[in-house]
Design a protein around this motif. Structure first.
Motif, PDB file in Angstrom:
ATOM      1  N   SER A 238      10.693 -14.269  13.795  1.00 30.72           N
ATOM      2  CA  SER A 238       9.998 -15.270  13.006  1.00 30.72           C
ATOM      3  C   SER A 238      10.713 -15.504  11.682  1.00 30.72           C
ATOM      4  O   SER A 238      11.537 -14.697  11.239  1.00 30.72           O
ATOM      5  N   ASP A 239      10.385 -16.651  11.079  1.00 30.48           N
ATOM      6  CA  ASP A 239      10.997 -16.979   9.785  1.00 30.48           C
ATOM      7  C   ASP A 239      10.623 -15.961   8.718  1.00 30.48           C
ATOM      8  O   ASP A 239      11.442 -15.614   7.858  1.00 30.48           O
ATOM      9  N   ARG A 240       9.402 -15.463   8.772  1.00 32.68           N
ATOM     10  CA  ARG A 240       8.959 -14.488   7.773  1.00 32.68           C
ATOM     11  C   ARG A 240       9.752 -13.196   7.893  1.00 32.68           C
ATOM     12  O   ARG A 240      10.180 -12.627   6.887  1.00 32.68           O
ATOM     13  N   THR A 241       9.969 -12.733   9.120  1.00 31.17           N
ATOM     14  CA  THR A 241      10.753 -11.504   9.330  1.00 31.17           C
ATOM     15  C   THR A 241      12.184 -11.703   8.880  1.00 31.17           C
ATOM     16  O   THR A 241      12.789 -10.820   8.244  1.00 31.17           O
ATOM     17  N   GLU A 242      12.739 -12.863   9.183  1.00 36.49           N
ATOM     18  CA  GLU A 242      14.116 -13.150   8.776  1.00 36.49           C
ATOM     19  C   GLU A 242      14.242 -13.187   7.256  1.00 36.49           C
ATOM     20  O   GLU A 242      15.208 -12.665   6.691  1.00 36.49           O
ATOM     21  N   ASN A 243      13.266 -13.780   6.596  1.00 37.49           N
ATOM     22  CA  ASN A 243      13.298 -13.833   5.134  1.00 37.49           C
ATOM     23  C   ASN A 243      13.196 -12.434   4.526  1.00 37.49           C
ATOM     24  O   ASN A 243      13.854 -12.130   3.529  1.00 37.49           O
ATOM     25  N   LEU A 244      12.350 -11.579   5.125  1.00 36.12           N
ATOM     26  CA  LEU A 244      12.222 -10.211   4.624  1.00 36.12           C
ATOM     27  C   LEU A 244      13.519  -9.439   4.792  1.00 36.12           C
ATOM     28  O   LEU A 244      13.919  -8.663   3.914  1.00 36.12           O
TER      29      LEU A 244
ATOM     30  N   LEU B 299      16.527 -10.712   4.859  1.00 38.99           N
ATOM     31  CA  LEU B 299      17.485 -11.235   3.887  1.00 38.99           C
ATOM     32  C   LEU B 299      17.197 -10.721   2.476  1.00 38.99           C
ATOM     33  O   LEU B 299      18.116 -10.484   1.685  1.00 38.99           O
ATOM     34  N   ALA B 300      15.912 -10.556   2.176  1.00 45.39           N
ATOM     35  CA  ALA B 300      15.536 -10.096   0.835  1.00 45.39           C
ATOM     36  C   ALA B 300      15.577  -8.587   0.703  1.00 45.39           C
ATOM     37  O   ALA B 300      15.505  -8.070  -0.422  1.00 45.39           O
TER      38      ALA B 300
END
Length: 273
Positions: free
Chosen positions: A2-8, A10-11
């Motif tokens: 998911s986009d949320r997992t990918e953002n986490l 990356l951060a």
């Protein structure tokens, strides 16, 4: 994924670095501030809050920081307005003149003020020659010297913070105010100043926090007689070797800065919402 997992993911490196460089030292400082021979204790905070000397140091730190912030705002606002309204070439040179001191070490700039403000320095000698000061007049190791040095060090932060906001104000709003009969000062007071308040507030917070935590300039210009909280912390660490008490003072300073920052964060969050 998911986009949320990918953002986490990356951060994650940045969050890990922030935890190691900020939260871990802060946590260790908090633990050390309550460290005692028989376990956790608030004795170090009681010692600080119950001693008139340290309360005086705290009050001097807050008072000088407020004075420095007000002076920087009074000088920084017109300076930022001039930079925003002059031509591109003049603006470039003014920005260079404002930024240039930031490229020099704070220690070097402070020693420059030590030379200028010493008893035989240029400024006291000039005041004595003009009959404005007596033979024993001195500026070094006074609160005035601290304010002068700190304003010189922190003024660029205020001016640049306000400049970023004023540059985005449409000049046609000022022209409309002048057309409606406002004078130049009325236009500044009723149009430019209210619209530039976010920059003034941001610059004030930046100047206040940097001033409250500054050590080098107040120590060199104020001397050991006029201690600020950062100098008191340094003395507890290096001279008396009382690290838990130094940590307690640092927590007090940290908490005071947070009390100033939290209303601003809430205000900006509500405005964005």
């Amino acid at each position: 994924m998911s986009d949320r997992t990918e953002n986490l993911l990356l951060a994650a490196p940045g969050l890990l670095l922030l935890a190691l460089a900020f939260f871990l030292p802060i946590g260790q400082m908090l633990v050390l501030s309550v460290d005692g021979p028989e376990g956790a204790t608030l004795a170090h905070f009681s010692r600080f809050l119950g001693d008139g000397f340290y309360l005086g140091v705290l009050w001097r730190t807050v008072r000088l920081s407020l004075i420095i912030t007000v002076i920087c705002a009074l000088i920084g606002f017109p300076l930022a307005y001039i930079m925003a309204r002059v031509g591109p070439r003049a603006r470039l040179w003014l920005i260079i003149l404002v930024i240039l001191p930031l490229m020099t070490s704070v220690v070097v700039r402070t020693f420059g003020w030590v030379v200028l403000l010493s008893r035989n320095g240029l400024i006291p000698e000039l005041l004595r020659d003009m009959g404005l000061a007596g033979r024993t007049f001195a500026l070094m190791q006074t609160e005035t010297a601290i304010v002068i040095g700190m304003v010189h060090v922190l003024l660029p932060f205020m001016a640049l913070s306000i400049l970023g906001v004023i540059s985005r104000i449409d000049t046609r709003l000022e022209e409309a105010g002048r057309t409606m009969g406002c004078s130049f000062l009325q236009t500044i007071r009723t149009i430019v100043l209210p619209l530039s308040l976010p920059g003034v507030v941001a610059g004030s917070l930046l100047v206040f926090t940097l001033s409250a935590s500054s050590f080098v300039t107040p120590n060199l210009l104020g001397g050991p007689r006029l201690q600020v909280l950062a100098a008191s912390i340094y003395k507890s660490v290096t001279q008396t070797l009382d690290w838990p008490f130094a940590a307690a003072q640092a927590v007090v300073l940290f908490a005071g800065i947070l009390l100033v920052l939290i209303p601003y964060v809430r205000l900006t969050a509500s405005d964005n919402g």
